[in-house]
Design a protein around this motif. Structure first.
Motif, PDB file in Angstrom:
ATOM      1  N   GLY A   1      45.554  44.288  39.144  1.00  0.00           N
ATOM      2  CA  GLY A   1      45.410  43.592  40.421  1.00  0.00           C
ATOM      3  C   GLY A   1      44.160  42.746  40.465  1.00  0.00           C
ATOM      4  O   GLY A   1      44.171  41.606  40.930  1.00  0.00           O
ATOM      5  N   MET A   2      43.059  43.313  39.955  1.00  0.00           N
ATOM      6  CA  MET A   2      41.805  42.564  40.006  1.00  0.00           C
ATOM      7  C   MET A   2      41.843  41.355  39.086  1.00  0.00           C
ATOM      8  O   MET A   2      41.180  40.355  39.348  1.00  0.00           O
TER       9      MET A   2
ATOM     10  N   TRP B   1      35.272  41.442  45.582  1.00  0.00           N
ATOM     11  CA  TRP B   1      36.482  41.287  44.778  1.00  0.00           C
ATOM     12  C   TRP B   1      37.423  42.467  45.046  1.00  0.00           C
ATOM     13  O   TRP B   1      38.634  42.272  45.249  1.00  0.00           O
TER      14      TRP B   1
ATOM     15  N   LEU C   1      44.885  49.116  38.727  1.00  0.00           N
ATOM     16  CA  LEU C   1      43.867  48.481  39.567  1.00  0.00           C
ATOM     17  C   LEU C   1      43.297  47.259  38.854  1.00  0.00           C
ATOM     18  O   LEU C   1      43.082  46.207  39.465  1.00  0.00           O
ATOM     19  N   TRP C   2      43.084  47.410  37.549  1.00  0.00           N
ATOM     20  CA  TRP C   2      42.532  46.293  36.790  1.00  0.00           C
ATOM     21  C   TRP C   2      43.507  45.126  36.758  1.00  0.00           C
ATOM     22  O   TRP C   2      43.110  43.958  36.822  1.00  0.00           O
TER      23      TRP C   2
ATOM     24  N   THR D   1      41.306  42.373  46.979  1.00  0.00           N
ATOM     25  CA  THR D   1      42.403  42.628  46.060  1.00  0.00           C
ATOM     26  C   THR D   1      43.261  43.788  46.521  1.00  0.00           C
ATOM     27  O   THR D   1      44.484  43.691  46.520  1.00  0.00           O
ATOM     28  N   PHE D   2      42.624  44.886  46.941  1.00  0.00           N
ATOM     29  CA  PHE D   2      43.387  46.119  47.129  1.00  0.00           C
ATOM     30  C   PHE D   2      43.772  46.319  48.586  1.00  0.00           C
ATOM     31  O   PHE D   2      43.009  45.987  49.481  1.00  0.00           O
TER      32      PHE D   2
END
Lengths: 363, 161
Positions: free
Chosen positions: B21-22, A320, B18-19, A324-325
């Motif tokens: 995006g996730m 994941w 970041l959260w 995503t990043f």
């Protein structure tokens, strides 16, 4: 308590006894070595192929695609077909490359991850070697892989490979510290480095619940640093296909490339298995103190399923991340480690020592 | 002291972003929505290409077998790799005067790079993109096509009343 019918120790000890009856002790030990080796090789290859398939499916679902769906039902034989293709490909020899080191490098990488797997407790009574310094051994052995990566980059006689390998070296040297410190959290909690003892200490609750906030912080830090340690996205600077074609394995082809590829995926499995063992209870079923009926139902699920279930949850989280990043720059990556993760880890270690000394965690 | 606060707020904000995006990718994982993959040979009957797809150059004809091409040759001049050849003929118009008309609009699909210059520069909008993309043939000669249909003629301009 854990049901004995799911324990593998009866099976393994019966094999051990029958071998000892048939031949001399050292021959029996040798046969056991060979048997365990064959089992691990098969497991390694099959699981590596499955992880590649899983990665392609997960990324496809995240990107609103279908993923492999032609070879076999749902494309499950896609990676086998890819592997056969890789086996039949030509091994290209590079001009002016250091032949010996060039051929040695994939083996160092794959042996490092292979050795780390030996210490993992897969289920009750299913562990190849139970060292009393198990977690220390795993950290030490798994960081050997970077030697193989550095050798691969150096001996390829290619600037892409060399830059990729040097980045990987810088990355592993910095992130190794944080991995060690975040695993130290659980060593402090359980008071042991032996993996079987750590698993036993979680019989009445996993450390991520028993250790509450500091253990959770250590878990998140471990996930981040472990992702960096296995050179996966968003920390895949060592291969960085948009900048360095393929990084340290640019010049490799055929089965040697397959070794790097397989080792990368198996490293992902190993770090996930360590996270599952240390933070999520390994093969221990999910128990809630006082709920006897619930605990007994949980005991009926075999321990090997618990282990693989938890491991695949962690693997999914790592995938994941990757899908995503965006990739970090090298300076951003080193900043993240030295300015944020390492100080946080040190603080967390101090807090955990305090918590354990004061007995502030759930026992 | 300020820098210490900034350090921790930075970490907190970083984790939050970041959260975020996730959460987006996690939502796609749970409910993928519309699957964009086209399963090509199976959905051949229902496959709809998008409007801007460049399959091949075609010349639309109306129901009277008439097209808009006057045979001016601008597309031939503009084609960078010579995949269009214009062959014209002289036909008498209603007043008995001999005027130029298209005889054959030859299009070599094998040489076309789909740059769209011919279509962009056509002053009469006589040619356009077709949506057909299955061009595989066993003989190269089959890739040379005549775009105007046999017996077709120039469409008369509508007379403004």
């Amino acid at each position: 308590m854990i049901l004995d019918i799911y324990s593998f120790s009866t099976l393994t000890s019966s094999i051990d006894n029958s071998l000892h009856n048939m031949m001399s002790p050292w021959m029996a030990t040798l046969t056991e070595f060979v048997l365990v080796g064959i089992v691990f090789l098969l497991f390694y290859a099959l699981l590596g192929l499955f992880l590649v398939y899983l990665e392609r499916k997960v990324c496809a679902v995240i990107q609103n695609r279908i993923g492999p769906n032609r070879v076999g039902r749902w494309g499950i034989f896609q990676t086998f077909a890819d592997f056969i293709k890789l086996l039949m490909k030509e091994l290209i020899t590079i001009k002016h490359a250091d032949k010996f080191l060039f051929n040695l490098a994939p083996f160092i990488v794959i042996i490092a991850s292979f050795m780390a797997m030996a210490a993992l407790p897969f289920a009750k009574g299913l562990q190849a070697i139970d060292f009393n310094i198990g977690i220390f051994y795993v950290i030490a052995v798994s960081s050997l892989g970077v030697v193989g990566i550095l050798i691969a980059g150096w001996s390829s006689n290619s600037k892409y490979s060399l830059i990729g390998a040097m980045r990987s070296g810088a990355q592993i040297i910095s992130y190794e510290l944080s991995v060690g410190l975040s695993l130290l959290a659980i060593v402090i909690f359980s008071g042991s480095m032996q993996l079987s003892t750590i698993v036993e200490s979680q019989a009445d609750g996993w450390w991520i619940f028993k250790g509450h906030i500091p253990a959770f912080i250590a878990f998140v830090l471990y996930l981040i640093t472990a992702t960096a340690e296995i050179n996966r996205g968003p920390f895949d600077l060592a291969e960085a296909e948009s900048e360095l074609t393929a990084g340290f394995h640019t010049e490799y082809s055929g089965i040697k490339f397959a070794f790097f590829f397989l080792a990368e995926y198996m490293n992902m499995f190993i770090v996930s298995a360590i996270a599952a063992t240390l933070f999520l209870g390994g093969w221990m079923p999910f128990h809630i103190g006082g709920w006897e009926g619930f605990n007994q139902i949980m005991d009926y699920i075999p321990s090997i399923l618990w282990f693989f279930g938890k491991t695949f949850v962690v693997i999914y989280i790592i995938m994941w991340f990757k899908w995503t990043f965006p990739r970090l720059r090298i300076d951003q990556m080193l900043n993240l480690e030295w300015k944020y993760l390492l100080p946080l880890n040190l603080m967390n270690t101090v807090i955990i020592s305090f918590v354990v000394l004061m007995g502030l965690y759930f026992k | 002291m300020n820098s210490t606060i900034k350090y921790f707020t930075d970490i907190f904000k970083g984790v939050l972003s970041l959260w975020a995006g996730m959460r987006v990718t996690g939502k796609y994982f749970i409910s993928p929505g519309e699957i964009v993959t086209e399963q090509y040979p199976e959905n051949r009957a229902t496959l709809k290409m998008t409007g801007r797809f460049k399959g091949e150059v075609i010349m639309p004809h109306d129901e009277n077998n008439q097209h808009k091409c006057t045979g001016c040759g601008i597309c031939e001049l503009n084609c960078p790799n010579g995949s269009i050849e214009i062959i014209t003929k002289k036909v008498p118009n209603e007043e008995g005067k001999m005027i130029r008309a298209i005889d054959k609009h030859i299009y070599h699909l094998s040489m076309c790079t789909f740059c769209e210059l011919c279509i962009k520069t056509c002053p009469f909008d006589a040619i356009t993109w077709g949506q057909d993309f299955e061009h595989a043939v066993f003989d190269r000669a089959k890739l040379t096509k005549v775009l105007n249909k046999p017996g077709s003629s120039l469409k008369k301009k509508e007379v403004k009343s």
